[in-house]
Design an enzyme around this catalytic site. Structure first.
Site, PDB file in Angstrom:
ATOM      1  N   CYS A  72       1.807 -42.956 -15.645  1.00  0.00           N
ATOM      2  CA  CYS A  72       1.854 -42.079 -16.811  1.00  0.00           C
ATOM      3  C   CYS A  72       3.245 -41.448 -16.996  1.00  0.00           C
ATOM      4  O   CYS A  72       4.180 -42.152 -17.330  1.00  0.00           O
ATOM      5  CB  CYS A  72       0.756 -41.035 -16.730  1.00  0.00           C
ATOM      6  SG  CYS A  72       0.274 -40.361 -18.344  1.00  0.00           S
ATOM      7  N   HIS A 103      -4.717 -43.660 -14.825  1.00  0.00           N
ATOM      8  CA  HIS A 103      -5.106 -42.726 -13.773  1.00  0.00           C
ATOM      9  C   HIS A 103      -6.370 -43.311 -13.145  1.00  0.00           C
ATOM     10  O   HIS A 103      -6.625 -44.498 -13.242  1.00  0.00           O
ATOM     11  CB  HIS A 103      -5.371 -41.343 -14.376  1.00  0.00           C
ATOM     12  CG  HIS A 103      -4.168 -40.732 -15.020  1.00  0.00           C
ATOM     13  ND1 HIS A 103      -3.114 -40.204 -14.299  1.00  0.00           N
ATOM     14  CD2 HIS A 103      -3.832 -40.579 -16.330  1.00  0.00           C
ATOM     15  CE1 HIS A 103      -2.205 -39.734 -15.130  1.00  0.00           C
ATOM     16  NE2 HIS A 103      -2.608 -39.947 -16.371  1.00  0.00           N
TER      17      HIS A 103
END
Length: 237
Positions: free
Chosen positions: A94, A191
């Site tokens: 991310c 994630h």
């Protein structure tokens, strides 16, 4: 490996550690030690120098302010760039993934990245939140990528960087591709944590770090991990 022990570095957990990304460190350590490969896990805060001698560098996600500060410190420190140039493994998620590129947007300003991947990131028209899945680049020989995304950015790949996967569900980079890799540098928006949901990707990183092919690593009992994967993938149909 740099020594007889596999050294894993968790980069700036005080700035970049959201949505369970530390789990990637735990997964790599567990899967290595389950095969008799000793590991050393090193967590390095942003006020400390990163070790130059390590086998895998892990960078997590974070908010805009910590992301831009982390990028400035990583550029000044130089260890991650040196590691990538030396063929060490770098895995980022991310915000950390965006930092690997040439530039990204944080707090409405353009920030310089490490330039390890030929890509740039900007803001998308909407936030990408939810399950993400898709077939992995055939060059890596991995099964379907699966995980959870939560980001407002969009990432645009240049010709010198390959997408990690195509998107069959979710947004990823741009609704078409997800993540990127070049050499042993890999980034993803996933994630989950990513490596718990994708043990084959974890094993690829380990194989790169120890200088073996993934199929040369002793097999592990992944029945629970595979059950989780199948449940999450089936839920998207």
């Amino acid at each position: 490996m740099s020594t007889s022990m596999l050294r894993l570095v968790w980069v700036y957990p005080d700035l970049l550690s959201t949505y369970g990304d530390r789990g990637n460190l735990l997964i790599l350590s567990h899967r290595a030690e389950s095969r008799g490969i000793l590991t050393e896990s090193v967590m390095v805060r942003s006020d400390q120098a990163l070790p130059r001698q390590a086998d895998i560098y892990l960078i997590g996600g974070g908010e805009d302010g910590p992301q831009s500060l982390a990028a400035e410190k990583l550029i000044a420190d130089g260890a991650v760039a040196e590691a990538a140039d030396a063929g060490r493994v770098v895995f980022a998620v991310c915000a950390g993934y965006q930092i690997l590129g040439t530039s990204f947007i944080a707090s409405d300003r353009e920030c310089a990245g490490l330039g390890l991947l030929d890509m740039r990131s900007d803001r998308g028209p909407s936030r990408a939140v939810g399950e993400l899945a898709g077939p992995v680049n055939p060059a890596l020989g991995l099964p379907t990528l699966t995980g959870f995304e939560n980001h407002g950015g969009r990432t645009h790949l240049g010709p010198e960087t390959a997408a990690l996967a195509n998107v069959s569900h979710g947004i990823g980079n741009d609704g078409s591709t997800e993540g990127a890799f070049r050499g042993k540098v890999v980034g993803t928006y996933l994630h989950g944590p990513a490596l718990a949901r994708n043990p084959a990707l974890a094993d690829l990183l380990l194989a790169w770090a120890v200088g073996r092919a993934p199929e040369e690593l002793p097999p592990l009992d992944d029945r629970w991990a595979q059950q989780l994967r199948q449940e999450r993938i089936a839920a998207l149909v």
